[in-house]
Design a protein around this motif. Structure first.
Motif, PDB file in Angstrom:
ATOM      1  N   THR A  20       2.951  49.186  43.072  1.00  0.00           N
ATOM      2  CA  THR A  20       3.319  50.572  42.750  1.00  0.00           C
ATOM      3  C   THR A  20       4.606  50.585  41.928  1.00  0.00           C
ATOM      4  OG1 THR A  20       2.269  51.413  44.753  1.00  0.00           O
ATOM      5  CG2 THR A  20       3.938  52.825  43.720  1.00  0.00           C
ATOM      6  N   LEU A  21       5.577  49.785  42.332  1.00  0.00           N
ATOM      7  CA  LEU A  21       6.852  49.742  41.615  1.00  0.00           C
ATOM      8  C   LEU A  21       6.670  49.182  40.208  1.00  0.00           C
ATOM      9  CD1 LEU A  21       9.113  48.524  44.570  1.00  0.00           C
ATOM     10  CD2 LEU A  21       9.449  50.636  43.285  1.00  0.00           C
ATOM     11  N   ALA A  24       4.902  51.726  38.045  1.00  0.00           N
ATOM     12  CA  ALA A  24       5.809  52.823  37.668  1.00  0.00           C
ATOM     13  C   ALA A  24       6.786  52.354  36.591  1.00  0.00           C
ATOM     14  CB  ALA A  24       6.568  53.321  38.899  1.00  0.00           C
ATOM     15  N   ALA A  28       6.815  53.904  32.814  1.00  0.00           N
ATOM     16  CA  ALA A  28       7.988  54.634  32.308  1.00  0.00           C
ATOM     17  C   ALA A  28       8.589  53.935  31.097  1.00  0.00           C
ATOM     18  CB  ALA A  28       9.029  54.757  33.412  1.00  0.00           C
ATOM     19  N   ARG A  29       8.448  52.603  31.041  1.00  0.00           N
ATOM     20  CA  ARG A  29       9.089  51.828  29.968  1.00  0.00           C
ATOM     21  C   ARG A  29       8.074  50.905  29.307  1.00  0.00           C
ATOM     22  NH1 ARG A  29      14.789  50.221  33.092  1.00  0.00           N
ATOM     23  NH2 ARG A  29      15.361  52.372  33.592  1.00  0.00           N
ATOM     24  N   PRO A 181      16.189  46.723  41.355  1.00  0.00           N
ATOM     25  CA  PRO A 181      17.419  46.711  42.143  1.00  0.00           C
ATOM     26  C   PRO A 181      17.108  46.498  43.619  1.00  0.00           C
ATOM     27  CG  PRO A 181      17.304  48.663  40.752  1.00  0.00           C
ATOM     28  CD  PRO A 181      15.983  48.016  40.687  1.00  0.00           C
ATOM     29  N   ALA A 184      15.982  49.353  45.663  1.00  0.00           N
ATOM     30  CA  ALA A 184      14.613  49.854  45.516  1.00  0.00           C
ATOM     31  C   ALA A 184      13.745  49.369  46.654  1.00  0.00           C
ATOM     32  CB  ALA A 184      14.034  49.418  44.176  1.00  0.00           C
TER      33      ALA A 184
ATOM     34  N   GLN C 221      17.738  60.909  50.318  1.00  0.00           N
ATOM     35  CA  GLN C 221      17.281  60.521  48.988  1.00  0.00           C
ATOM     36  C   GLN C 221      16.250  61.544  48.517  1.00  0.00           C
ATOM     37  OE1 GLN C 221      18.474  58.285  47.074  1.00  0.00           O
ATOM     38  NE2 GLN C 221      19.538  56.847  48.440  1.00  0.00           N
ATOM     39  N   TYR C 225      12.042  59.443  44.034  1.00  0.00           N
ATOM     40  CA  TYR C 225      13.140  58.503  44.187  1.00  0.00           C
ATOM     41  C   TYR C 225      13.329  57.679  42.910  1.00  0.00           C
ATOM     42  CZ  TYR C 225      15.741  54.432  45.804  1.00  0.00           C
ATOM     43  OH  TYR C 225      16.669  53.439  45.934  1.00  0.00           O
ATOM     44  N   ALA C 227      13.865  54.623  41.465  1.00  0.00           N
ATOM     45  CA  ALA C 227      13.899  53.224  41.878  1.00  0.00           C
ATOM     46  C   ALA C 227      14.753  52.386  40.925  1.00  0.00           C
ATOM     47  CB  ALA C 227      12.483  52.661  41.927  1.00  0.00           C
ATOM     48  N   ILE C 228      14.635  52.688  39.610  1.00  0.00           N
ATOM     49  CA  ILE C 228      15.482  52.004  38.628  1.00  0.00           C
ATOM     50  C   ILE C 228      16.156  53.096  37.807  1.00  0.00           C
ATOM     51  CG2 ILE C 228      15.580  50.329  36.745  1.00  0.00           C
ATOM     52  CD1 ILE C 228      12.924  49.212  37.684  1.00  0.00           C
ATOM     53  N   VAL C 237      14.635  56.610  33.426  1.00  0.00           N
ATOM     54  CA  VAL C 237      14.599  56.329  34.855  1.00  0.00           C
ATOM     55  C   VAL C 237      13.166  56.011  35.271  1.00  0.00           C
ATOM     56  CG1 VAL C 237      14.282  58.778  35.449  1.00  0.00           C
ATOM     57  CG2 VAL C 237      15.272  57.227  37.129  1.00  0.00           C
ATOM     58  N   VAL C 238      13.035  55.113  36.239  1.00  0.00           N
ATOM     59  CA  VAL C 238      11.730  54.775  36.807  1.00  0.00           C
ATOM     60  C   VAL C 238      11.659  55.419  38.189  1.00  0.00           C
ATOM     61  CG1 VAL C 238      10.235  52.920  37.585  1.00  0.00           C
ATOM     62  CG2 VAL C 238      11.669  52.596  35.552  1.00  0.00           C
ATOM     63  N   ASP C 239      10.849  56.428  38.325  1.00  0.00           N
ATOM     64  CA  ASP C 239      10.724  57.160  39.591  1.00  0.00           C
ATOM     65  C   ASP C 239       9.482  56.713  40.339  1.00  0.00           C
ATOM     66  OD1 ASP C 239      11.825  60.184  37.968  1.00  0.00           O
ATOM     67  OD2 ASP C 239      12.948  58.894  39.356  1.00  0.00           O
ATOM     68  N   VAL C 240       9.599  56.703  41.683  1.00  0.00           N
ATOM     69  CA  VAL C 240       8.421  56.615  42.541  1.00  0.00           C
ATOM     70  C   VAL C 240       8.532  57.757  43.544  1.00  0.00           C
ATOM     71  CG1 VAL C 240       8.031  54.135  42.280  1.00  0.00           C
ATOM     72  CG2 VAL C 240       9.530  54.976  44.097  1.00  0.00           C
ATOM     73  N   ILE C 242       8.318  59.068  47.240  1.00  0.00           N
ATOM     74  CA  ILE C 242       8.273  58.673  48.650  1.00  0.00           C
ATOM     75  C   ILE C 242       7.348  59.675  49.340  1.00  0.00           C
ATOM     76  CG2 ILE C 242       9.605  58.259  50.745  1.00  0.00           C
ATOM     77  CD1 ILE C 242      12.076  57.830  48.959  1.00  0.00           C
ATOM     78  N   ILE C 263       5.128  54.727  49.276  1.00  0.00           N
ATOM     79  CA  ILE C 263       5.482  55.182  47.931  1.00  0.00           C
ATOM     80  C   ILE C 263       4.234  55.273  47.065  1.00  0.00           C
ATOM     81  CG2 ILE C 263       7.844  54.324  47.966  1.00  0.00           C
ATOM     82  CD1 ILE C 263       6.897  51.861  46.399  1.00  0.00           C
TER      83      ILE C 263
END
Lengths: 211, 215, 265
Positions: A20-21, A24, A28-29, A181, A184, C221, C225, C227-228, C237-240, C242, C263
């Motif tokens: 998932t991370l 995402a 996003a990038r 990070p 995260a 939070q 969220y 995350a990055i 920004v990288v959002d997830v 929750i 998430i």
């Protein structure tokens, strides 16, 4: 056995959570997965990263090229069936992606009545499935460190070695930008000072430390 | 407590006048510094004093008049006095809103005035604040004296009782044509000093006296 | 199965709670009124929290032992002398046949003693329960007190009583007129009778509201969220999201505060 063991805090993310991370991050990038020289990527944006063409004598403007990966998926040890091509060992992960390499193929021609050489560029591309295996590394973020790449398509030996190395180098650079990070993997519950890990086991990445 | 000045009678002060001659007298209560030389010249709040001839063998007595402030003017209670020769009338107030009054009266042969005391009179003052009180005559004579008021520290119930006992003691200053005696007096806070006036030319007891405006 | 698991042992949980105590800052209450013995008083108060040792108790209890509540209370008193002392009357004093009448001295108006500032630290121990919940767009994990604890006053309370006494006596002597000295003695006797216990009885209802609804927030939070965090114009920004959050106490060989989250991208 406690989660924190001999440390004071613990944080873990499952294989599904890590996917998932990663999804995402690359959504996003996307420029982390898309690179190209000026013929293919005029200027760097969120979508793609502009790179220099490869200079070569007689090739006006240099060799134009592009590389694109699909969003990788990750498999943490123990291996799922889908990772059978390059299964992760203890404390390892395997990621699956596909890469498309594109070349700006130039042809040169001269007309009898026109001494100026005409240059035309025709993009040609091919795609390969890529499996990569590695471990998690940290500085103050979780980074995917790739040790080995395999492309299951049958290729002549020398070409396979060259492509394995080339794709490994490029893929490592691409996924390094997606460093996570440490906060995260605790969704901001605390600022983790890493003392042990991250280790991979039971389909999750785990880290221990203090706050 | 209040200012030491016999021209301004307030809570803790008394003015007493002995009447040694029979007759019909009137007096007025005056608020503040306004003065009238002749009591009979002003109508309004004139209160009568009837002084009857003395009865042989009878001891002198004293009548007290309480002065209060009501509906914008001073009021005497009782409103009329009947005494005998040799008796004394004392004026005082229990009303803390009365900030300074004087008593002026007499008849054709005898005049009395608490702002210019002549004789057979008392002025008393309760000292509520420690300090040094050098007093003199605001009407210009050389009569003067000093009252030193010491604190009485109260830390215990015994100290409180000593304070209450001290309040009962009288301290007398004789003021006459022979001078002031004692010239210096030392007391404790809460005590009363009696100035007894005999044969003096219309005096006051005043601290830092300012002369009165010409009449 | 949740995607994220974070755990803290009692040592780390103590520090997390310390951070939450500091984040709570200074709480204020008042103005209010109360009684200290025969004295009516109005007050305003403020308090802050620090310290305490955490004991984690499954399934979701955090016991905080020896938490410090540092308080500062500003109290104003009104002294009605007519209710504290009998009226002083100067008795008749006589010389020969002449006597002054009895003169009773009026009471001075009530004396206001403004802003006597007292402060000290009380300690308390209490059980709190974990409460993860969504408030608007944010996930919170609150640690909420279960019941009103008993406040333990320290030795500084005697000093506070002395401070009050000093201020009242000074006001009595300055504004009490002839009643001042006797009033000062009466105040001393009254305050001695009120004592530390009386002052604690006065302060208790003032300080108890600070703890009766005490809640620390150990996690806050946004549901979306980051995350990055963003890193430039080409790296947003990288959002997830929750989608679920929970917090419990688990007991194994160590008692641990365990936070779990699911998430979605």
């Amino acid at each position: 056995m406690s989660l924190t063991q001999t440390n004071h805090v613990f944080a873990s993310v499952t294989e599904q959570g890590l996917n998932t991370l990663l999804h995402a991050t690359f959504t996003a990038r996307p420029r982390y997965l898309n690179y190209g020289s000026s013929l293919f990527v005029k200027t760097t944006s969120v979508l793609a990263t502009n790179m220099q063409p490869i200079p070569f004598p007689g090739v006006p403007g240099g060799i134009q090229w592009a590389v694109r990966f699909t969003i990788p998926t990750i498999d943490l040890f123990p291996p799922d069936a889908k990772s059978s091509t390059l299964p992760p060992g203890a404390n390892q992960f395997t990621i699956k992606t596909s890469v498309t390499l594109t070349l700006g193929c130039m042809t040169f021609s001269a007309a009898p009545d026109n001494p100026t050489v005409q240059v035309s560029v025709n993009p040609i591309a091919f795609s390969l499935d890529v499996w990569a295996r590695g471990e998690l590394a940290t500085t103050n973020a979780v980074v995917l460190q790739i040790d080995q790449v395999r492309m299951p398509q049958v290729l002549p030996g020398g070409l396979e070695q060259v492509l394995d190395c080339l794709i490994r180098m490029i893929l490592q650079a691409a996924v390094s930008d997606a460093a996570l990070p440490l906060t995260a993997i605790s969704v901001g519950a605390f600022q983790l000072i890493l003392q042990r890990g991250p280790l991979i086991d039971a389909d999750q990445a785990e880290a221990w430390g203090d706050i | 407590m209040n200012l030491l000045d016999s021209r301004f009678l307030a809570l803790g002060d008394c003015f007493a006048q002995r009447f040694s001659v029979a007759g019909a007298f009137t007096y007025r209560l005056v608020l503040g510094l306004a003065l009238f030389p002749n009591a009979e010249a002003t109508r309004g709040n004139a209160y009568p004093i009837e002084v009857n001839p003395a009865t042989k063998g009878e001891k002198p007595t004293q009548q007290n008049v309480v002065v209060t402030f009501s509906e914008g003017s001073l009021v005497a209670d009782p409103t009329s006095i009947s005494i005998h020769e040799g008796d004394t009338v004392l004026w005082y107030t229990t009303d803390s809103s009365v900030t300074g009054f004087s008593v002026v009266g007499g008849n054709s042969s005898f005049h009395f005035d608490s702002t210019s005391i002549t004789g057979d009179a008392y002025y008393t003052h309760v000292f509520g604040v420690p300090g040094d009180y050098p007093w003199s005559d605001a009407n210009g004579s050389t009569l003067k004296g000093d009252v030193k008021v010491d604190p009485l520290p109260i830390h215990t119930r015994a100290d409180s009782q000593r304070f209450l006992d001290a309040m009962k003691k009288a301290n007398v200053v004789e003021v006459s044509d022979k001078g002031v005696h004692p010239h210096k007096l030392e007391i404790v806070v809460g005590q009363t000093v009696f100035w007894h006036f005999q044969k003096v030319p219309g005096v006051t007891v005043s601290v830092n006296p300012q002369p009165l405006p010409p009449g | 199965m949740p995607d994220i698991t974070a755990a803290a042992d009692e040592s780390a949980a103590t520090r997390l709670l310390g951070i939450a105590e500091a984040a709570l800052g200074t709480q204020k209450s008042g103005p209010g009124t109360g009684s200290l013995g025969p004295f009516s008083a109005s007050y305003s108060a403020q308090a802050s929290f620090s310290g305490g040792a955490v004991n984690l108790k499954p399934p979701n209890i955090i016991e905080l032992a020896g938490c410090n509540l540092a308080y500062s209370v500003s109290v104003s008193f009104t002294l009605d002398i007519s209710k504290l002392l009998p009226q002083i009357c100067i008795p008749p004093i006589c010389i020969l046949n002449f006597c002054t009448p009895q003169i009773c001295l009026p009471y001075p108006p009530p004396i206001t003693v403004p802003s006597v500032n007292i402060g000290d630290t009380v300690t308390f121990s209490a059980d709190f329960h974990l409460n993860p919940h969504l408030v608007g767009p944010d996930w919170l994990i609150d640690v909420k007190i279960n019941s009103i604890p008993q406040l333990r006053f320290g030795p500084g309370t005697a000093g506070a009583l002395a401070t009050i006494g000093g201020a009242l006596v000074a006001a009595a002597l300055a504004e009490g007129g002839v009643y001042g000295p006797a009033l000062a003695v009466a105040l001393g006797l009254l305050l001695a009778a009120i004592g530390v216990a009386g002052l604690e009885g006065f302060l208790g209802p003032i300080l108890t509201p600070f703890v009766s609804r005490l809640t620390f927030t150990i996690y806050e939070q946004p549901q979306l969220y980051p995350a990055i965090p963003a890193a430039g114009p080409f790296d947003p920004v990288v959002d997830v999201t929750i989608t679920a959050l929970d917090a419990v106490v688990q007991a194994t060989d160590k008692n641990e505060l365990v936070i779990t989250a699911s998430i979605a991208g």
